[in-house]
Enzyme design. Structure first.
Site, PDB file in Angstrom:
ATOM      1  CD  GLU A 275      -1.800  -2.408   1.358  1.00 37.92           C
ATOM      2  OE1 GLU A 275      -0.631  -2.680   1.736  1.00 37.92           O
ATOM      3  OE2 GLU A 275      -2.662  -3.284   1.183  1.00 37.92           O
TER       4      GLU A 275
ATOM      5  CG  HIS B 104     -11.160  -8.004   6.782  1.00 39.69           C
ATOM      6  ND1 HIS B 104     -10.239  -8.641   7.556  1.00 39.69           N
ATOM      7  CD2 HIS B 104     -10.746  -8.161   5.493  1.00 39.69           C
ATOM      8  CE1 HIS B 104      -9.304  -9.166   6.778  1.00 39.69           C
ATOM      9  NE2 HIS B 104      -9.585  -8.891   5.524  1.00 39.69           N
TER      10      HIS B 104
END
Ligand SMILES: Cc1ncc(C[n+]2csc(CCOP(=O)(O)OP(=O)(O)O)c2C)c(N)n1
Length: 658
Positions: free
Chosen positions: A397, A464
């Site tokens: 990322e 998540h």
């Protein structure tokens, strides 16, 4: 030191000598000014000039260079007027950052230089992005980026090299191995014998170069760059050199053994090259004198100019205005044909239509190409736009966000898909320190959208399920968008992509497949900073965004007697405070519902602003309803208890009866 004089023609040899002399003489002057307290900090590159000068001389003027704190030679070889550098170091208006950042922390498109941020590593990923843009434009350019050996321990180094290798990016990664990272010697920094060997692990060509030998540096880099232009690929170079002074002047060199300093003093790149040129009769004592006098005269003249410049005057309006690049919002309306689609379809459609509209738009993310992304937003995109524009990334990322910054610098728009919003934490540094601050710092913008599939309700546990918008609303320079409906999602995504500023675009996973709406089939835009009033009433004001809007709607549907204004914020930065004030002045009561845990969230700032601005209109304390102050748990019961949905109905009734 052995100079192979025949590798570079004599005129160029003289030029290289002059180019090394200039940063050396500037530095010597700066050290005097530092002692006089006339400049703040100084990171010396004395003894390392051959690398900056050699690399810059081998690059073409239209190729980007990303230097670090010891690379004055990059700036001088690109012929930046010295008075501008001096103004920069004195924090004056004629520098490159309007006094907002110090030393070499600036870039300039005019000279194709992109300066560092303090965090060192992100530079490498930014270089990837710049090189990717060149690769897409097929313009056979090379990008050179610098790092110290200390910086190679950062994850960013690994990510950027890996990404460049996987994508065949023409980046010249230049490690200046100067023996110490602040006080840390190389044997406490890494274990491999040569840093160049790391290239093997990335499947990347690499070389060790004698960094104090200007002819070696220049001729090798020149040869390699020519080859990279014809055959685009990354190359890793480890330049062996030494840091002859302290990390910065105040920190000294006590921890460096004297014999090491003595040994490297013998290898001074300028003294040795000068002797060689004298022996070869390319240079004479008279010419040295002439060169030095010319440089001294330039330094003196430009220093006077910088010292004569006034200190920056504070203009608060300008300070605030420069945080973002001005965005000339174009309202694009749609025709009347609509289709009943889900929020996920609206995001996908909005993205696809933006890809059609902007030929220079690239999307990047994990598994987004043939697989279509984990939520299938980009399904069919590869067929429509090709793999150059729809790019699968490795799991990195930080490098990808940095690369998006680099793409923007080199004129390419990008949308980055975080696989889950939670994972932005491993790309957090370039978001909050690079994208967010770049326009304020040196007037460069970050034309980047980061898509953030977020939120709870699916029993997906702490990693998540987060809705982490408050990590970003806190940071000036970012825009934050958080739609609750398909119509808004599509129009606001189009605007996010048009806006040249960095936008965090939150997409609630719980809404992806549950919320339908009639959405125009055409491309259209919606403005930022305009909330929507979903219900109108005089009893109370309810403010929310994202999934919270639907919880609020449910509660109001269950209690048809409650006459409430329901405000869906739609964008959090900018935020439509006027809509909230207008409503609160009418109802006298405010309840704010947010999915995130309470402390430091968006609701707290709304509450504070309303108390500051509408106190005399309030008939009750402002109420914030939010999730528990815990990480978000996995099991259904725990998650339901964590989320504020159940508590909201009761809190609404409590506030009404206050
Ligand atoms: C992420 C981060 N951690 C720590 C620092 C503090 N710091 C600044 S420069 C530096 C040493 C860098 O060493 P190296 O990369 O070898 O470059 P050199 O200074 O030797 O040229 C350190 C520790 C920083 N700026 N950023």
């Amino acid at each position: 030191m052995l100079y192979k004089g025949d590798s570079v023609d004599k005129a160029m040899q003289l030029k290289l000598y002059q180019r090394m002399l200039k940063p050396r003489l500037i530095e010597e002057k700066m050290l005097i000014l530092l002692r006089q307290g006339k400049i703040s900090k100084w990171f010396s590159g004395i003894g390392q000039e051959a690398i900056a000068v050699g690399v810059t001389s081998a690059l073409r003027p239209d190729e980007y260079i990303l230097p670090m704190h010891r690379n004055l030679g990059v700036f001088t070889t690109r012929n930046i007027p010295l008075h501008r550098l001096f103004s920069q170091w004195q924090g004056k208006g004629n520098g490159f950052t309007k006094g907002r950042d110090r030393s070499f922390h600036f870039g300039t498109q005019e000279y194709k230089i992109v300066g560092m941020i303090s965090h060192l590593g992100p530079q490498l990923g930014v270089a990837d992005g710049i090189a990717l843009a060149d690769l897409l434009k097929q313009n056979n350019k090379v990008t050179a980026v610098f790092t110290g050996e200390g910086g190679t321990s950062e994850g960013d180094f690994h990510e950027a090299l890996n990404l460049a290798a996987v994508w065949d990016l023409p980046v010249l990664f230049c490690i200046e191995n100067n023996g110490y990272g602040l006080s840390t010697p190389t044997n406490e920094q890494y274990r491999c014998e040569n840093l160049a060997d790391k290239g093997i692990g990335y499947g990347m060509e690499s070389h060790i170069v004698e960094g104090n030998n200007i002819l070696e540096v220049y001729s090798q880099v020149d040869f390699i760059c020519n080859s990279m232009r014809k055959n685009p690929r990354p190359v890793l170079l480890e330049f062996r050199t030494f840091r002859m002074r302290g990390h910065e002047e105040a920190s000294g060199t006590k921890y460096v053994p004297q014999q090491l300093l003595d040994a490297w003093e013998e290898k001074d790149p300028i003294v040795n090259f000068e002797n060689f040129l004298l022996e070869e009769k390319i240079l004479s004592a008279h010419l040295i004198e002439t060169f030095k006098n010319e440089i001294y005269a330039e330094i003196d003249y430009d220093l006077k100019k910088a010292f004569a410049e006034n200190e920056i005057e504070v203009d608060e309006t300008k300070e605030l205005k420069d945080v973002y690049k001005e965005f000339d919002y174009q309202q694009i309306n749609h025709n009347s044909t609509t289709k009943n689609i889900r929020l996920i379809d609206a995001v996908s459609q909005g993205l696809k239509q933006s890809m059609e509209r902007h030929e220079n738009l690239v999307v990047m993310g994990q598994d987004i190409a043939d697989y279509g992304g984990v939520f299938k937003i980009t399904e069919g995109f590869v067929e429509a736009f090709g793999k150059d524009r729809v790019r699968n990334t490795p799991i990195c990322e930080s490098a990808v966000v940095s690369a998006a910054m680099g793409l923007s610098i080199n004129g390419v728009k990008s949308v980055v898909e975080m696989q889950f919003a939670d994972f932005v934490s491993t790309g957090f540094n370039p978001v909050v320190n690079y994208l967010a601050k770049v326009h304020y710092r040196w007037g460069e913008h970050a034309d980047v959208v980061i898509r953030m599939p977020c939120g709870a309700g699916m029993g997906a546990g702490p990693f998540h399920s987060q809705t982490n918008e408050a990590w970003f609303t806190k940071t000036p320079g970012l825009k934050v968008v958080y739609p609750a409906f398909p119509y808004d999602a599509k129009g606001l995504l189009a605007t996010s992509i048009n806006d040249p500023n960095p936008v965090l675009f939150f997409e609630h996973k719980g809404l992806y497949r549950n919320i339908y709406q009639d959405v125009p089939e055409d491309y259209y835009t919606l403005p930022f900073g305009k909330a929507s009033l979903l219900r109108e009433g005089t009893d109370i004001t309810v403010v929310s965004y994202g999934l919270g809007v639907h919880w609020a709607l449910e509660s109001l549907n269950d209690n048809p007697d409650i006459k409430a204004d329901l405000i869906d914020l739609r964008t959090l930065q900018p935020m439509d405070m006027d809509a909230i004030y207008t409503s609160v002045k009418k109802t006298g009561k405010l309840i704010i519902l947010q999915e995130d845990s309470l402390f430091g969230g968006v609701a707290s700032d709304i509450c504070a602003l309303v108390v500051e601005n509408c106190f005399e209109f309030l008939d009750a304390p402002v109420k914030r309803v939010a999730s528990l102050e815990t990480p978000i748990p996995f099991s259904k019961n725990l998650e339901n208890n964590y989320l504020p949905k159940e508590r909201f109905g009761q809190e609404l009734l409590n506030l009404l009866s206050y």
